[in-house]
Design an enzyme around this catalytic site. Structure first.
Site, PDB file in Angstrom:
ATOM      1  N   HIS A 120       0.825  -1.210   0.000  1.00  0.00           N
ATOM      2  CA  HIS A 120       0.000   0.000   0.000  1.00  0.00           C
ATOM      3  C   HIS A 120       0.863   1.265   0.000  1.00  0.00           C
ATOM      4  CE1 HIS A 120      -3.786  -2.095   1.836  1.00  0.00           C
ATOM      5  NE2 HIS A 120      -3.432  -2.556   0.658  1.00  0.00           N
ATOM      6  N   TYR A 177      -9.727   3.994   7.531  1.00  0.00           N
ATOM      7  CA  TYR A 177      -9.935   4.274   8.953  1.00  0.00           C
ATOM      8  C   TYR A 177     -11.121   5.235   9.048  1.00  0.00           C
ATOM      9  CZ  TYR A 177      -5.166   2.491   9.662  1.00  0.00           C
ATOM     10  OH  TYR A 177      -4.031   1.705   9.703  1.00  0.00           O
ATOM     11  N   PRO A 218      -4.059  -1.418  19.332  1.00  0.00           N
ATOM     12  CA  PRO A 218      -3.779  -1.886  17.969  1.00  0.00           C
ATOM     13  C   PRO A 218      -3.978  -0.865  16.848  1.00  0.00           C
ATOM     14  CG  PRO A 218      -5.869  -2.765  18.741  1.00  0.00           C
ATOM     15  CD  PRO A 218      -5.258  -2.052  19.896  1.00  0.00           C
ATOM     16  N   LYS A 240       1.231  -1.311  15.485  1.00  0.00           N
ATOM     17  CA  LYS A 240       2.654  -1.279  15.839  1.00  0.00           C
ATOM     18  C   LYS A 240       3.153  -2.520  16.591  1.00  0.00           C
ATOM     19  CE  LYS A 240       3.529   2.871  14.313  1.00  0.00           C
ATOM     20  NZ  LYS A 240       4.185   2.936  13.021  1.00  0.00           N
ATOM     21  N   TYR A 266       3.450   6.843  11.226  1.00  0.00           N
ATOM     22  CA  TYR A 266       2.677   5.668  10.807  1.00  0.00           C
ATOM     23  C   TYR A 266       3.581   4.629  10.127  1.00  0.00           C
ATOM     24  CZ  TYR A 266      -1.221   3.200   8.475  1.00  0.00           C
ATOM     25  OH  TYR A 266      -2.118   2.261   8.029  1.00  0.00           O
TER      26      TYR A 266
HETATM   27  P1  RFL Z   1       3.146 -13.307  20.934  1.00  0.00           P
HETATM   28  O1  RFL Z   1       2.713 -13.278  19.499  1.00  0.00           O
HETATM   29  O2  RFL Z   1       2.110 -13.195  21.980  1.00  0.00           O
HETATM   30  O3  RFL Z   1       3.972 -14.640  21.122  1.00  0.00           O
HETATM   31  C1  RFL Z   1       4.334 -15.133  22.385  1.00  0.00           C
HETATM   32  C2  RFL Z   1       4.451 -16.622  22.300  1.00  0.00           C
HETATM   33  O4  RFL Z   1       4.858 -17.125  23.561  1.00  0.00           O
HETATM   34  C3  RFL Z   1       4.050 -18.255  23.895  1.00  0.00           C
HETATM   35  N1  RFL Z   1       4.060 -18.418  25.362  1.00  0.00           N
HETATM   36  C4  RFL Z   1       4.858 -19.301  26.012  1.00  0.00           C
HETATM   37  N2  RFL Z   1       5.740 -20.207  25.553  1.00  0.00           N
HETATM   38  C5  RFL Z   1       6.393 -20.975  26.473  1.00  0.00           C
HETATM   39  N3  RFL Z   1       6.158 -20.877  27.814  1.00  0.00           N
HETATM   40  C6  RFL Z   1       5.274 -19.987  28.300  1.00  0.00           C
HETATM   41  N4  RFL Z   1       5.055 -19.907  29.608  1.00  0.00           N
HETATM   42  C7  RFL Z   1       4.579 -19.138  27.384  1.00  0.00           C
HETATM   43  N5  RFL Z   1       3.659 -18.164  27.514  1.00  0.00           N
HETATM   44  C8  RFL Z   1       3.365 -17.729  26.283  1.00  0.00           C
HETATM   45  C9  RFL Z   1       2.701 -17.936  23.300  1.00  0.00           C
HETATM   46  O5  RFL Z   1       1.900 -19.099  23.096  1.00  0.00           O
HETATM   47  C10 RFL Z   1       3.114 -17.283  21.985  1.00  0.00           C
HETATM   48  O6  RFL Z   1       3.281 -18.244  20.951  1.00  0.00           O
HETATM   49  O7  RFL Z   1       4.229 -12.165  21.236  1.00  0.00           O
HETATM   50  P2  RFL Z   1       5.379 -11.528  20.304  1.00  0.00           P
HETATM   51  O8  RFL Z   1       6.149 -12.613  19.617  1.00  0.00           O
HETATM   52  O9  RFL Z   1       6.049 -10.548  21.154  1.00  0.00           O
HETATM   53  O10 RFL Z   1       4.583 -10.770  19.112  1.00  0.00           O
HETATM   54  C11 RFL Z   1       3.827  -9.631  19.367  1.00  0.00           C
HETATM   55  C12 RFL Z   1       2.569  -9.631  18.498  1.00  0.00           C
HETATM   56  O11 RFL Z   1       1.937 -10.887  18.544  1.00  0.00           O
HETATM   57  C13 RFL Z   1       1.582  -8.574  18.962  1.00  0.00           C
HETATM   58  O12 RFL Z   1       2.229  -7.348  19.265  1.00  0.00           O
HETATM   59  C14 RFL Z   1       0.496  -8.266  17.958  1.00  0.00           C
HETATM   60  O13 RFL Z   1      -0.146  -9.395  17.450  1.00  0.00           O
HETATM   61  C15 RFL Z   1      -0.518  -7.383  18.687  1.00  0.00           C
HETATM   62  N6  RFL Z   1      -1.795  -7.406  18.041  1.00  0.00           N
HETATM   63  C16 RFL Z   1      -1.955  -6.637  16.953  1.00  0.00           C
HETATM   64  N7  RFL Z   1      -0.928  -5.853  16.538  1.00  0.00           N
HETATM   65  C17 RFL Z   1      -1.050  -5.112  15.444  1.00  0.00           C
HETATM   66  O14 RFL Z   1      -0.074  -4.452  15.084  1.00  0.00           O
HETATM   67  N8  RFL Z   1      -2.252  -5.101  14.732  1.00  0.00           N
HETATM   68  C18 RFL Z   1      -3.322  -5.872  15.098  1.00  0.00           C
HETATM   69  O15 RFL Z   1      -4.339  -5.861  14.442  1.00  0.00           O
HETATM   70  C19 RFL Z   1      -3.191  -6.690  16.255  1.00  0.00           C
HETATM   71  N9  RFL Z   1      -4.207  -7.505  16.651  1.00  0.00           N
HETATM   72  C20 RFL Z   1      -2.828  -8.253  18.515  1.00  0.00           C
HETATM   73  C21 RFL Z   1      -4.029  -8.294  17.775  1.00  0.00           C
HETATM   74  C22 RFL Z   1      -2.682  -9.037  19.673  1.00  0.00           C
HETATM   75  C23 RFL Z   1      -3.718  -9.854  20.132  1.00  0.00           C
HETATM   76  N10 RFL Z   1      -3.522 -10.568  21.387  1.00  0.00           N
HETATM   77  C24 RFL Z   1      -2.230 -10.615  22.011  1.00  0.00           C
HETATM   78  C25 RFL Z   1      -4.534 -11.066  22.195  1.00  0.00           C
HETATM   79  C26 RFL Z   1      -5.055  -9.149  18.182  1.00  0.00           C
HETATM   80  C27 RFL Z   1      -4.906  -9.940  19.360  1.00  0.00           C
HETATM   81  C28 RFL Z   1      -6.051 -10.854  19.715  1.00  0.00           C
HETATM   82  C1  PHB Z   2      -4.936  -5.320  10.461  1.00  0.00           C
HETATM   83  O1  PHB Z   2      -5.116  -5.603   9.259  1.00  0.00           O
HETATM   84  O2  PHB Z   2      -4.987  -6.161  11.348  1.00  0.00           O
HETATM   85  C2  PHB Z   2      -4.644  -3.892  10.821  1.00  0.00           C
HETATM   86  C3  PHB Z   2      -4.268  -3.013   9.835  1.00  0.00           C
HETATM   87  C4  PHB Z   2      -4.004  -1.693  10.172  1.00  0.00           C
HETATM   88  C5  PHB Z   2      -4.141  -1.277  11.491  1.00  0.00           C
HETATM   89  C6  PHB Z   2      -4.492  -2.173  12.478  1.00  0.00           C
HETATM   90  C7  PHB Z   2      -4.763  -3.495  12.153  1.00  0.00           C
HETATM   91  O3  PHB Z   2      -3.886   0.026  11.775  1.00  0.00           O
END
Ligand code: RFL
Ligand code: PHB
Length: 403
Positions: A73, A203, A295, A299, A386
């Site tokens: 994008h 957005y 979210p 980031k 951004y």
């Molecule tokens: P993760 O992805 O949570 O990975 C951590 C891993 O550690 C495992 N774990 C363990 N393993 C061994 N022993 C233990 N005691 C453990 N406890 C936990 C877990 O099973 C997992 O596999 O962290 P990491 O690698 O730091 O990555 C960060 C990202 O995942 C996170 O910042 C983003 O996904 C946040 N987030 C979003 N970020 C965005 O930028 N855009 C989004 O749309 C967005 N949607 C989200 C999200 C995070 C969510 N969470 C955490 C509930 C949506 C959700 C539902």
């Molecule tokens: C997503 O596709 O999960 C997404 C994209 C842009 C955002 C947040 C989430 O700012």
């Protein structure tokens, strides 16, 4: 007792990308994950990669599928008061683009690459405990499927186990300072089997609340709706979700969104959280284990990748030369970018979400949105944040074996 150089707790993006960087540098690592491979690969989360994160995947040779499947994008759209405003992000940032490739796909690609390299990645380990992270000889204890306890001795532990992991909570009280803010909103996230109604992200700031139209492929759309923090999925049948999306994302005279079968729904709380420092002795925290962003600005995943790029550089430097300077600087270096992203994520959240109890805020948001969409300086400033900061840290490569 087994031994490795770096014990990595967690096979999310932080743990897997760190594992890959250490692999390329010839540093041994074991990744321990408490969930199953299917669970980790099926977890739906973030979808937008900053320029620097996409570049990192290229440098790590994990970009083959991304190059084929991701959308790139050059801008995004803001909608409010029934009008549309395109922000030409790439034009304003010297060509920085956003890459739409989901976290789940990155995780799959990284797990597959690790399996192809036959390197240790253990799923479904239980009762992970960190032993002596503040000593020169830390160990990780855990249980495997047959119930027996394993002990892994290592030089360093990388706590990449997310917000609910054991790494941060293993650090004695009083060592870390934590900062937290909860928001009076949550996101209802939806995956739908329908072609996106837009090429770029939309957005929307609407008096019924924020909405975002994103995508995962040419057949799968991703939507988010602002909902109250205590929202119950049972109150959100599919027809209510579509009606709300049509209203919040609608424009005067614009075509309605194409609708399709909703295949996944979840509610995610919104929170800003940081701990300082991101280190305790030989335990280094990275990604969600150390910080959570709301979210809105996408980031979270990008910060996790930025942390482990710095951490891998510091660890490889230590193994190559014994120089601890970069390890000592890791926490401060990572936190600089974390606080920058926290500030922007909070400000983008406040700009676009609607708090019905605060009518003055609503007027202020509109003043800011109108300024953002009409002033090139304001747009440029927004886009600079951004698209994210430039990458910091070098990807080390093992010297080729003499032939
Ligand atoms: P993760 O992805 O949570 O990975 C951590 C891993 O550690 C495992 N774990 C363990 N393993 C061994 N022993 C233990 N005691 C453990 N406890 C936990 C877990 O099973 C997992 O596999 O962290 P990491 O690698 O730091 O990555 C960060 C990202 O995942 C996170 O910042 C983003 O996904 C946040 N987030 C979003 N970020 C965005 O930028 N855009 C989004 O749309 C967005 N949607 C989200 C999200 C995070 C969510 N969470 C955490 C509930 C949506 C959700 C539902
Ligand atoms: C997503 O596709 O999960 C997404 C994209 C842009 C955002 C947040 C989430 O700012």
């Amino acid at each position: 007792m087994e031994r490795t150089q770096v014990a990595i707790i967690g096979a999310g993006p932080a743990g897997l990308l760190l594992g890959r960087m250490l692999e390329l540098a010839g540093v041994d690592a074991v990744i321990l994950e408490h969930r199953s491979r299917a669970h980790v690969e099926g977890r739906i989360r973030a979808g937008m990669l900053e320029h620097r994160t996409a570049r990192l995947l290229e440098e790590l040779g994990l970009d083959e599928r991304m190059r084929r499947e991701a959308f790139v994008h050059h801008g995004f759209e803001m909608r409010f008061d029934g009008t549309r405003h395109r922000i030409p992000m790439a034009e304003l940032t010297g060509g920085c683009t956003a890459v739409m490739y989901s976290q789940q796909e990155i995780v799959r690609d990284a797990i597959e690459a690790r399996a192809a390299s036959r390197l240790p990645l253990e799923f479904e380990v239980g009762e992970v405990r960190l032993d002596g992270p503040d000593t020169d000889h830390p160990k990780v204890r855990y249980r495997v499927a047959d119930g027996s306890e394993q002990v892994l001795a290592c030089d360093f532990i990388a706590g990449c186990d997310g917000f609910h992991g054991v790494s941060r909570t293993s650090i004695p009280a009083g060592v870390l300072t934590s900062y937290q803010r909860d928001y009076p909103f949550a996101w209802l996230g939806v995956l739908a089997d329908v072609a996106p109604s837009t090429f770029e992200l939309i957005y929307a700031c609407h008096e019924r609340g924020f909405a975002l139209h994103s995508m995962r492929s040419s057949e799968v759309s991703r939507f988010y709706l602002q909902v109250p923090p205590d929202a119950d999925l049972a109150d959100w049948p599919d027809d209510r979700i579509w009606a709300e999306l049509q209203l919040r994302l609608g424009t005067d005279g614009g075509a309605p969104l194409a609708e399709g079968a909703i295949t996944k729904k979840s509610v995610t709380a919104m929170r800003s959280f940081v701990v300082e420092p991101m280190r305790y002795g030989r335990l280094f925290l990275a990604g969600d284990a150390a910080h959570i962003v709301p979210p809105t600005a996408a980031k979270g995943l990008n910060l996790a990748a930025a942390d482990v790029r710095l951490l891998a550089d510091a660890l490889c430097t230590w193994y190559e030369s014994g120089d601890p300077t970069a390890l000592d600087a890791y926490s401060d270096d990572a936190l600089r970018g974390v606080w920058r992203a926290q500030q922007f994520s909070r400000s983008m959240t406040s700009l676009l979400h609607h708090d019905p109890s605060d009518p003055m805020e609503w007027r202020l948001q509109h003043a800011e949105l109108k300024h953002l969409c009409t002033s090139e300086a304001a747009m440029r400033n927004f886009c600079e944040n951004y698209v994210g900061l430039p990458a910091v840290g070098r990807v080390h490569r093992r010297e080729p074996e003499p032939t």
